[in-house]
Design a protein around this motif. Structure first.
Motif, PDB file in Angstrom:
ATOM      1  N   ASP A   1     -58.063 -32.563  55.579  1.00 20.95           N
ATOM      2  CA  ASP A   1     -58.282 -32.212  56.991  1.00 20.95           C
ATOM      3  C   ASP A   1     -57.274 -31.178  57.475  1.00 20.95           C
ATOM      4  O   ASP A   1     -57.086 -31.002  58.682  1.00 20.95           O
ATOM      5  CB  ASP A   1     -58.213 -33.458  57.869  1.00 20.95           C
ATOM      6  CG  ASP A   1     -56.843 -34.134  57.816  1.00 20.95           C
ATOM      7  OD1 ASP A   1     -56.014 -33.727  56.972  1.00 20.95           O
ATOM      8  OD2 ASP A   1     -56.606 -35.058  58.613  1.00 20.95           O
ATOM      9  N   ARG A   2     -56.627 -30.467  56.530  1.00 19.79           N
ATOM     10  CA  ARG A   2     -55.574 -29.538  56.912  1.00 19.79           C
ATOM     11  C   ARG A   2     -55.797 -28.147  56.309  1.00 19.79           C
ATOM     12  O   ARG A   2     -56.375 -28.011  55.233  1.00 19.79           O
ATOM     13  CB  ARG A   2     -54.198 -30.053  56.479  1.00 19.79           C
ATOM     14  CG  ARG A   2     -53.893 -31.451  57.010  1.00 19.79           C
ATOM     15  CD  ARG A   2     -52.478 -31.877  56.716  1.00 19.79           C
ATOM     16  NE  ARG A   2     -51.498 -31.201  57.565  1.00 19.79           N
ATOM     17  CZ  ARG A   2     -51.233 -31.528  58.816  1.00 19.79           C
ATOM     18  NH1 ARG A   2     -51.896 -32.521  59.407  1.00 19.79           N
ATOM     19  NH2 ARG A   2     -50.333 -30.878  59.505  1.00 19.79           N
TER      20      ARG A   2
ATOM     21  N   ASP B   1     -50.149 -25.637  56.634  1.00 17.85           N
ATOM     22  CA  ASP B   1     -50.066 -27.090  56.776  1.00 17.85           C
ATOM     23  C   ASP B   1     -50.326 -27.532  58.210  1.00 17.85           C
ATOM     24  O   ASP B   1     -49.488 -28.164  58.858  1.00 17.85           O
ATOM     25  CB  ASP B   1     -48.702 -27.608  56.300  1.00 17.85           C
ATOM     26  CG  ASP B   1     -48.698 -29.134  56.156  1.00 17.85           C
ATOM     27  OD1 ASP B   1     -49.796 -29.713  55.974  1.00 17.85           O
ATOM     28  OD2 ASP B   1     -47.613 -29.734  56.230  1.00 17.85           O
ATOM     29  N   ALA B   2     -51.501 -27.174  58.710  1.00 19.26           N
ATOM     30  CA  ALA B   2     -51.888 -27.539  60.071  1.00 19.26           C
ATOM     31  C   ALA B   2     -53.284 -28.149  60.060  1.00 19.26           C
ATOM     32  O   ALA B   2     -54.093 -27.863  59.170  1.00 19.26           O
ATOM     33  CB  ALA B   2     -51.861 -26.315  60.981  1.00 19.26           C
ATOM     34  N   VAL B   3     -53.560 -28.980  61.037  1.00 18.02           N
ATOM     35  CA  VAL B   3     -54.875 -29.605  61.143  1.00 18.02           C
ATOM     36  C   VAL B   3     -55.937 -28.524  61.360  1.00 18.02           C
ATOM     37  O   VAL B   3     -55.722 -27.560  62.106  1.00 18.02           O
ATOM     38  CB  VAL B   3     -54.898 -30.612  62.311  1.00 18.02           C
ATOM     39  CG1 VAL B   3     -56.310 -31.178  62.511  1.00 18.02           C
ATOM     40  CG2 VAL B   3     -53.921 -31.751  62.042  1.00 18.02           C
TER      41      VAL B   3
ATOM     42  N   ILE C   1     -58.419 -24.795  52.602  1.00 23.26           N
ATOM     43  CA  ILE C   1     -58.467 -26.079  53.315  1.00 23.26           C
ATOM     44  C   ILE C   1     -58.376 -27.212  52.310  1.00 23.26           C
ATOM     45  O   ILE C   1     -59.148 -27.262  51.339  1.00 23.26           O
ATOM     46  CB  ILE C   1     -59.748 -26.188  54.147  1.00 23.26           C
ATOM     47  CG1 ILE C   1     -59.713 -25.170  55.290  1.00 23.26           C
ATOM     48  CG2 ILE C   1     -59.927 -27.606  54.700  1.00 23.26           C
ATOM     49  CD1 ILE C   1     -60.957 -25.165  56.149  1.00 23.26           C
TER      50      ILE C   1
ATOM     51  N   SER D   1     -55.505 -35.358  48.092  1.00 18.29           N
ATOM     52  CA  SER D   1     -55.728 -35.226  49.524  1.00 18.29           C
ATOM     53  C   SER D   1     -56.931 -36.051  49.962  1.00 18.29           C
ATOM     54  O   SER D   1     -57.769 -36.453  49.164  1.00 18.29           O
ATOM     55  CB  SER D   1     -55.962 -33.753  49.887  1.00 18.29           C
ATOM     56  OG  SER D   1     -57.052 -33.239  49.166  1.00 18.29           O
TER      57      SER D   1
ATOM     58  N   ALA E   1     -54.109 -25.668  54.410  1.00 16.73           N
ATOM     59  CA  ALA E   1     -52.912 -25.676  53.569  1.00 16.73           C
ATOM     60  C   ALA E   1     -52.245 -24.304  53.523  1.00 16.73           C
ATOM     61  O   ALA E   1     -51.031 -24.185  53.677  1.00 16.73           O
ATOM     62  CB  ALA E   1     -53.257 -26.141  52.157  1.00 16.73           C
TER      63      ALA E   1
END
Length: 250
Positions: free
Chosen positions: A172-173, A144-146, A169, A98, A175
């Motif tokens: 930048d996401r 799975d979001a910013v 995290i 990542s 998880a």
């Protein structure tokens, strides 16, 4: 100097391998509280050796019969831990690919923690670094979001179904959420700290991750990294510590 000439690289590898094996066994016994059983086995071995030395045939025979049974019993007792350890053997050192965290992501984490601290909303945020945490996680819900301040606060809101557990995290996401982490068995954790702090310290003991904990009882912000706590952090200290641990240069 002659002794060094007699030692080959194979001997050094042999010694290193044996040392790592012994260390792994002792570490496994420590984290499973098996060290007490080990002490008992050492005591029994000493009694057995003494019986053999004194030629006590009946006692020696009993120990010889029980030794095999005892080893089998240990395998049965520690079967869950052994199975779990073997299943993770090839995964625990898996590296992530990542993106590294940026200062803006750290700033969002800090702002969310400061907001929750003021309102005494309990939170546990785990920041993954080089080591993949998936083998150590259980019961996670994929997000799975910013990373955003609002989403972090929403997840840990006591009225939402995902608040009980850890957020992970990765880059930048966000998880995962609602993750169950391995609990630390350290006896040095203050009694005022509960499961959330034990989980944060536990994940930092078994990986290179950073855990940020917000106390639900006091609003205190703590960070667990490398098996150690950094307590009573304000917004500036939290940001400074995270930037330092993540190697982010301003």
């Amino acid at each position: 100097m002659e002794i060094f000439e007699l030692i080959s690289y194979k001997d050094l590898l042999d010694i290193l391998g044996a040392s790592l094996f012994v260390y792994s066994v002792l570490y496994f016994l420590r984290i499973t509280k098996g060290i007490q059983i080990l002490k008992g086995l050492i005591l029994l071995a000493l009694i057995w050796a003494l019986a053999s030395l004194l030629d006590l045939k009946t006692v020696s025979t009993i120990f010889e019969k029980l030794w095999t049974v005892g080893l089998f019993s240990l395998v049965v007792i520690f079967q869950p831990e052994i199975r779990k350890a073997l299943s993770k053997l090839g995964q625990a050192t898996k590296l992530t690919s990542s993106k590294p965290l940026e200062e803006r992501i750290v700033e969002r984490i800090v702002r969310a923690c400061a907001f929750m601290s003021e309102r005494q909303i309990g939170a546990l945020i785990v920041i993954e670094r080089n080591q993949n945490l998936e083998p150590l996680l259980e019961g996670c819900v994929t997000i799975d979001a910013v990373v955003s301040v609002e989403l972090l606060i929403t997840i840990f809101d006591p009225l939402t179904p995902l608040h009980d557990g850890a957020v992970v995290i990765r880059g930048d996401r966000i998880a995962y959420a609602s993750c169950v982490l391995p609990l630390s068995k350290s006896s040095e954790i203050p009694r005022k700290y509960g499961t959330r702090h034990r989980a944060g310290l536990g994940i930092s003991e078994e990986s290179d991750a950073i855990a940020v904990i917000v106390s639900e009882e006091t609003g205190e912000i703590s960070v667990a990294v490398g098996g150690k706590f950094h307590r009573n952090l304000d917004q500036e200290l939290l940001k400074s510590l995270l930037l330092k641990e993540l190697g982010i240069n301003l």
